[in-house]
Enzyme design. Structure first.
Site, PDB file in Angstrom:
ATOM      1  N   ASN A  11       0.873  -1.174   0.000  1.00  0.00           N
ATOM      2  CA  ASN A  11       0.000   0.000   0.000  1.00  0.00           C
ATOM      3  C   ASN A  11       0.911   1.225   0.000  1.00  0.00           C
ATOM      4  O   ASN A  11       1.533   1.528   1.019  1.00  0.00           O
ATOM      5  CB  ASN A  11      -0.890  -0.042   1.256  1.00  0.00           C
ATOM      6  CG  ASN A  11      -1.711   1.223   1.427  1.00  0.00           C
ATOM      7  OD1 ASN A  11      -1.771   2.053   0.513  1.00  0.00           O
ATOM      8  ND2 ASN A  11      -2.330   1.375   2.584  1.00  0.00           N
ATOM      9  N   TRP A  12       0.977   1.867  -1.140  1.00  0.00           N
ATOM     10  CA  TRP A  12       1.899   3.016  -1.257  1.00  0.00           C
ATOM     11  C   TRP A  12       1.351   4.275  -0.592  1.00  0.00           C
ATOM     12  O   TRP A  12       2.053   5.272  -0.473  1.00  0.00           O
ATOM     13  CB  TRP A  12       2.202   3.293  -2.741  1.00  0.00           C
ATOM     14  CG  TRP A  12       3.199   2.352  -3.334  1.00  0.00           C
ATOM     15  CD1 TRP A  12       3.684   1.199  -2.773  1.00  0.00           C
ATOM     16  CD2 TRP A  12       3.864   2.492  -4.598  1.00  0.00           C
ATOM     17  NE1 TRP A  12       4.599   0.617  -3.615  1.00  0.00           N
ATOM     18  CE2 TRP A  12       4.729   1.380  -4.745  1.00  0.00           C
ATOM     19  CE3 TRP A  12       3.807   3.439  -5.620  1.00  0.00           C
ATOM     20  CZ2 TRP A  12       5.536   1.204  -5.876  1.00  0.00           C
ATOM     21  CZ3 TRP A  12       4.601   3.266  -6.747  1.00  0.00           C
ATOM     22  CH2 TRP A  12       5.460   2.161  -6.866  1.00  0.00           C
ATOM     23  N   LYS A  13       0.088   4.243  -0.202  1.00  0.00           N
ATOM     24  CA  LYS A  13      -0.545   5.419   0.420  1.00  0.00           C
ATOM     25  C   LYS A  13      -0.321   6.654  -0.478  1.00  0.00           C
ATOM     26  O   LYS A  13      -0.326   6.512  -1.705  1.00  0.00           O
ATOM     27  CB  LYS A  13      -0.008   5.615   1.845  1.00  0.00           C
ATOM     28  CG  LYS A  13      -0.107   4.316   2.665  1.00  0.00           C
ATOM     29  CD  LYS A  13       0.233   4.476   4.107  1.00  0.00           C
ATOM     30  CE  LYS A  13       0.086   3.129   4.812  1.00  0.00           C
ATOM     31  NZ  LYS A  13       0.295   3.206   6.249  1.00  0.00           N
ATOM     32  N   HIS A  93      -9.230   1.346   5.300  1.00  0.00           N
ATOM     33  CA  HIS A  93      -7.922   1.497   5.940  1.00  0.00           C
ATOM     34  C   HIS A  93      -8.077   2.448   7.129  1.00  0.00           C
ATOM     35  O   HIS A  93      -8.860   3.403   7.060  1.00  0.00           O
ATOM     36  CB  HIS A  93      -6.900   2.037   4.934  1.00  0.00           C
ATOM     37  CG  HIS A  93      -5.499   1.955   5.464  1.00  0.00           C
ATOM     38  ND1 HIS A  93      -5.010   2.852   6.375  1.00  0.00           N
ATOM     39  CD2 HIS A  93      -4.509   1.058   5.238  1.00  0.00           C
ATOM     40  CE1 HIS A  93      -3.766   2.506   6.692  1.00  0.00           C
ATOM     41  NE2 HIS A  93      -3.437   1.421   6.012  1.00  0.00           N
ATOM     42  N   GLU A  95      -6.374   4.803   8.073  1.00  0.00           N
ATOM     43  CA  GLU A  95      -6.127   6.218   7.734  1.00  0.00           C
ATOM     44  C   GLU A  95      -7.370   6.834   7.091  1.00  0.00           C
ATOM     45  O   GLU A  95      -7.642   8.020   7.272  1.00  0.00           O
ATOM     46  CB  GLU A  95      -4.882   6.316   6.836  1.00  0.00           C
ATOM     47  CG  GLU A  95      -3.617   6.047   7.658  1.00  0.00           C
ATOM     48  CD  GLU A  95      -2.473   5.407   6.913  1.00  0.00           C
ATOM     49  OE1 GLU A  95      -2.476   5.411   5.668  1.00  0.00           O
ATOM     50  OE2 GLU A  95      -1.562   4.886   7.594  1.00  0.00           O
ATOM     51  N   GLU A 163      -4.778  -4.684  10.809  1.00  0.00           N
ATOM     52  CA  GLU A 163      -3.706  -3.698  10.963  1.00  0.00           C
ATOM     53  C   GLU A 163      -3.914  -2.939  12.270  1.00  0.00           C
ATOM     54  O   GLU A 163      -4.709  -1.974  12.312  1.00  0.00           O
ATOM     55  CB  GLU A 163      -3.731  -2.700   9.803  1.00  0.00           C
ATOM     56  CG  GLU A 163      -3.514  -3.339   8.443  1.00  0.00           C
ATOM     57  CD  GLU A 163      -2.976  -2.336   7.438  1.00  0.00           C
ATOM     58  OE1 GLU A 163      -1.904  -2.589   6.888  1.00  0.00           O
ATOM     59  OE2 GLU A 163      -3.612  -1.286   7.227  1.00  0.00           O
ATOM     60  N   GLY A 169       3.465   2.164  10.712  1.00  0.00           N
ATOM     61  CA  GLY A 169       4.500   3.184  10.537  1.00  0.00           C
ATOM     62  C   GLY A 169       5.295   3.492  11.790  1.00  0.00           C
ATOM     63  O   GLY A 169       5.996   4.501  11.841  1.00  0.00           O
ATOM     64  N   SER A 208       4.085  -2.227  10.122  1.00  0.00           N
ATOM     65  CA  SER A 208       5.542  -2.346  10.297  1.00  0.00           C
ATOM     66  C   SER A 208       6.104  -3.697   9.847  1.00  0.00           C
ATOM     67  O   SER A 208       7.039  -4.216  10.458  1.00  0.00           O
ATOM     68  CB  SER A 208       5.934  -2.061  11.756  1.00  0.00           C
ATOM     69  OG  SER A 208       5.608  -0.724  12.091  1.00  0.00           O
ATOM     70  N   GLY A 229       3.163  -1.143   4.131  1.00  0.00           N
ATOM     71  CA  GLY A 229       3.214   0.267   3.767  1.00  0.00           C
ATOM     72  C   GLY A 229       4.617   0.661   3.353  1.00  0.00           C
ATOM     73  O   GLY A 229       5.063   0.402   2.230  1.00  0.00           O
ATOM     74  N   GLY A 230       5.352   1.260   4.290  1.00  0.00           N
ATOM     75  CA  GLY A 230       6.669   1.833   3.998  1.00  0.00           C
ATOM     76  C   GLY A 230       7.613   0.903   3.248  1.00  0.00           C
ATOM     77  O   GLY A 230       8.286   1.325   2.301  1.00  0.00           O
TER      78      GLY A 230
HETATM   79  P1  13P Z   1       3.585   0.300   7.445  1.00  0.00           P
HETATM   80  O1  13P Z   1       4.029  -1.006   6.824  1.00  0.00           O
HETATM   81  O2  13P Z   1       4.308   1.497   6.904  1.00  0.00           O
HETATM   82  O3  13P Z   1       3.576   0.214   8.937  1.00  0.00           O
HETATM   83  O4  13P Z   1       2.046   0.532   6.997  1.00  0.00           O
HETATM   84  C1  13P Z   1       1.148  -0.495   7.138  1.00  0.00           C
HETATM   85  C2  13P Z   1      -0.114  -0.131   6.453  1.00  0.00           C
HETATM   86  O5  13P Z   1      -0.836   0.737   6.883  1.00  0.00           O
HETATM   87  C3  13P Z   1      -0.423  -0.827   5.194  1.00  0.00           C
HETATM   88  O6  13P Z   1      -1.723  -0.578   4.787  1.00  0.00           O
END
Ligand code: 13P
Length: 246
Positions: A11-13, A93, A95, A163, A169, A208, A229-230
């Site tokens: 997920n590149w957000k 999600h 967020e 999640e 993050g 993470s 994510g990251g």
């Molecule tokens: P991180 O892997 O950056 O913690 O993000 C997880 C996430 O929210 C994937 O949707």
């Protein structure tokens, strides 16, 4: 019943510019060289979907509107995502739930719109730090899950992503016992909901995930992949996670 094939989804957000196309090309080369033991998906920002679709790696959306078209400035529909070749769309999600006030009801209608197009909805659930500290994790996840899965969902067009909000993050990851407990609870709910089919719904862990902890997380019962994510932004980092599944 055999475990479902794992899905490792990035997920590149709100990250990624035209220069990021090179990362997908690199990832595609790495994966082609060494067949992956899991399905691979990248959910880039909407601006990059058209350019990344068709490059070999499956591409998905990060969100969509519940309507197919109409007067919704700035929004994107599941029909549009399908039109570009997406097969999956993330919905709910944390967020989106936090930044845009998305409730379970909203997430459910969005997931329904995704599934109505023949796409798979990746429905996200997870507790905040405060909820965890109060011992409410299982209650929160249970109510999010029951409230967010559409009436017409099937075992084949649904993926669940657990999640924990506090793990996103932050570099913090729950213990494997905690992950096993939550994923076991989700599996039981899916069995209630879909009968035997509930066994083949993939339950991803997200928060993470990195190459260094992916192996331990994938060994937890009922963890059928990762939502990353990251560590999905760089081909080498993401491939390190994918390789765990070979
Ligand atoms: P991180 O892997 O950056 O913690 O993000 C997880 C996430 O929210 C994937 O949707």
């Amino acid at each position: 019943m055999a475990d479902p094939k794992a899905l490792v989804a990035g997920n590149w957000k709100m990250n990624g510019l035209m220069a990021s196309v090179a990362e997908i090309e690199k990832l595609n080369a790495l994966v082609t060289e060494d067949a992956a033991g899991c399905d691979i998906l990248i959910c880039p920002p909407a601006t990059l979907i058209a350019i990344l679709a068709g490059k070999g790696i499956d591409i998905g959306g990060q969100d969509c509107h519940w309507d197919a078209s109409g007067a919704h400035t700035g929004d994107i529909s599941a029909v549009m995502l399908k039109d570009l070749g997406c097969r999956y769309v993330i919905v709910g999600h944390s967020e989106r739930r936090a930044d845009h006030g998305e409730t379970n009801d909203i997430v459910r209608v969005k997931a329904g719109a995704v599934q109505q197009q023949g796409l798979t909805a990746i429905i996200c659930v997870g507790e905040t730090d405060g909820e965890r500290e109060k011992g409410e994790t299982l209650d929160v996840v249970t109510s999010q899950l029951t409230g967010s899965i559409p009436e017409a969902a099937t075992a084949d067009n649904t993926v669940i992503a657990y999640e924990p909000v506090w793990a996103i993050g932050t570099g913090k990851v729950p213990t494997t016992d905690d992950v096993a407990e939550v994923h076991g609870t989700i599996r039981a709910l899916l069995r209630d909901r879909f009968g035997d089919g509930g066994e083949r719904v993939r339950i991803l862990y997200g928060g993470s995930v990195k190459a260094s902890n992916a192996g331990e997380l994938m060994s937890v019962p009922n963890v059928n992949g990762a939502l990353v994510g990251g560590a999905s932004l760089k081909a080498d980092d993401f491939y390190g996670i994918i390789k765990t599944y070979q």
